[in-house]
Design a protein around this motif. Structure first.
Motif, short mmCIF file in Angstrom:
data_model
loop_
_atom_site.label_atom_id
_atom_site.label_comp_id
_atom_site.label_asym_id
_atom_site.label_seq_id
_atom_site.Cartn_x
_atom_site.Cartn_y
_atom_site.Cartn_z
N GLN A 61 0.83 -1.21 0.00
CA GLN A 61 0.00 0.00 0.00
C GLN A 61 0.87 1.26 0.00
N THR A 62 1.95 1.22 0.77
CA THR A 62 2.85 2.37 0.85
C THR A 62 3.55 2.59 -0.48
N LEU A 63 4.03 1.51 -1.10
CA LEU A 63 4.69 1.63 -2.40
C LEU A 63 3.74 2.17 -3.46
N GLN A 64 2.51 1.70 -3.46
CA GLN A 64 1.54 2.19 -4.44
C GLN A 64 1.29 3.68 -4.24
N ALA A 65 1.13 4.10 -3.00
CA ALA A 65 0.92 5.52 -2.72
C ALA A 65 2.12 6.36 -3.17
N MET A 66 3.32 5.85 -2.94
CA MET A 66 4.54 6.56 -3.38
C MET A 66 4.55 6.71 -4.90
N MET A 67 4.27 5.63 -5.59
CA MET A 67 4.31 5.64 -7.05
C MET A 67 3.26 6.60 -7.63
N GLU A 68 2.10 6.68 -7.01
CA GLU A 68 1.00 7.48 -7.54
C GLU A 68 1.09 8.96 -7.17
N ASP A 69 1.93 9.32 -6.23
CA ASP A 69 1.99 10.69 -5.74
C ASP A 69 2.88 11.56 -6.63
N THR A 78 9.81 6.10 -9.47
CA THR A 78 10.23 5.02 -10.37
C THR A 78 10.70 3.81 -9.57
N ARG A 79 11.40 4.03 -8.50
CA ARG A 79 11.85 2.93 -7.66
C ARG A 79 10.65 2.24 -7.02
N ALA A 80 9.64 3.03 -6.64
CA ALA A 80 8.42 2.46 -6.05
C ALA A 80 7.69 1.57 -7.06
N ALA A 81 7.68 1.96 -8.33
CA ALA A 81 7.03 1.14 -9.36
C ALA A 81 7.69 -0.22 -9.46
N ALA A 82 9.01 -0.23 -9.51
CA ALA A 82 9.74 -1.50 -9.59
C ALA A 82 9.51 -2.34 -8.34
N ALA A 83 9.58 -1.69 -7.20
CA ALA A 83 9.41 -2.41 -5.93
C ALA A 83 7.98 -2.93 -5.77
N LEU A 84 7.00 -2.20 -6.28
CA LEU A 84 5.61 -2.64 -6.18
C LEU A 84 5.41 -3.95 -6.92
N GLY A 85 5.96 -4.03 -8.11
CA GLY A 85 5.87 -5.28 -8.86
C GLY A 85 6.54 -6.42 -8.14
N ALA A 92 -0.08 -6.32 -8.58
CA ALA A 92 0.33 -4.94 -8.86
C ALA A 92 -0.05 -4.49 -10.27
N VAL A 93 -0.50 -5.40 -11.11
CA VAL A 93 -0.74 -5.07 -12.52
C VAL A 93 -1.72 -3.92 -12.67
N THR A 94 -2.82 -3.93 -11.96
CA THR A 94 -3.83 -2.87 -12.12
C THR A 94 -3.25 -1.51 -11.76
N ALA A 95 -2.56 -1.42 -10.64
CA ALA A 95 -1.98 -0.15 -10.21
C ALA A 95 -0.89 0.31 -11.18
N LEU A 96 -0.06 -0.62 -11.62
CA LEU A 96 1.01 -0.25 -12.56
C LEU A 96 0.42 0.17 -13.90
N ARG A 97 -0.55 -0.57 -14.37
CA ARG A 97 -1.17 -0.26 -15.66
C ARG A 97 -1.71 1.17 -15.69
N ALA A 98 -2.31 1.59 -14.60
CA ALA A 98 -2.86 2.95 -14.53
C ALA A 98 -1.78 4.01 -14.69
N ARG A 99 -0.56 3.69 -14.29
CA ARG A 99 0.53 4.65 -14.37
C ARG A 99 1.17 4.71 -15.75
N VAL A 105 7.37 11.12 -17.92
CA VAL A 105 7.94 10.14 -18.84
C VAL A 105 8.71 9.07 -18.08
N ARG A 106 9.45 9.46 -17.05
CA ARG A 106 10.26 8.51 -16.29
C ARG A 106 9.40 7.47 -15.59
N ILE A 107 8.23 7.89 -15.15
CA ILE A 107 7.33 6.96 -14.47
C ILE A 107 6.77 5.97 -15.48
N ARG A 108 6.33 6.46 -16.64
CA ARG A 108 5.80 5.57 -17.67
C ARG A 108 6.86 4.55 -18.09
N GLU A 109 8.09 5.00 -18.22
CA GLU A 109 9.17 4.10 -18.60
C GLU A 109 9.41 3.04 -17.52
#
Length: 152
Positions: A61-69, A78-85, A92-99, A105-109
């Motif tokens: 939950q914390t990683l998802q909040a970090m990635m989305e903020d 970006t580190r939160a995205a990798a760690a969430l997976g 994590a697919v649904t949360a990552l897909r939304a991003r 650009v760095r987040i999408r990548e």
């Protein structure tokens, strides 16, 4: 708890068992350290990665909040995205897909790469759906790499 977390963060490699031993109480400590400007950048980013190793629901939950903020630094997101997976796997697919539509650009990548590491049909569909919509070459390349990684 903070001192123990900082001690572990000074090491370049720490076994997941060391983080799990600290339990759920370390999650808010790691989250705070990831935002603390007095903590060196390498340790701040290790704090984000360490959240995936704690293996408690609050970490995901914390990683998802970090990635989305969008107010958080891009390197943390970006580190939160990798760690969430890594932490949640296919959950994590649904949360990552939304991003994949994030403004940054760095987040999408990073998300394309994280999804590719997860693999699977849902991931392939998400990456294939986004590819024709993406205008930024480096993100298109990450989407292509993600598709290559997601190959069955």
């Amino acid at each position: 708890m903070r001192d123990e977390a900082l001690r572990l963060l000074t090491q370049s490699q720490v076994a997941g068992s060391s983080w799990r031993r600290l339990g759920p109480e370390v999650v808010p400590v790691l989250a705070a350290l990831s935002e603390d400007p007095s903590v060196p950048d390498a340790q701040r980013l290790r704090a984000v990665t360490a959240l995936a190793l704690v293996e408690v629901p609050q970490a995901g939950q914390t990683l998802q909040a970090m990635m989305e903020d969008p107010r958080r630094p891009a390197d943390v997101r970006t580190r939160a995205a990798a760690a969430l997976g890594q932490c949640l796997g296919f959950e994590a697919v649904t949360a990552l897909r939304a991003r994949l539509e994030d403004r940054d650009v760095r987040i999408r990548e990073a998300v394309a790469q994280a999804l590719g590491r997860l693999g699977g049909q849902r991931v392939r569909e998400a990456l294939e759906e986004r590819l024709p919509l993406e205008d930024v070459p480096q993100v298109r390349e990450a989407l292509q790499q993600g598709l290559t990684l997601a190959e069955p």
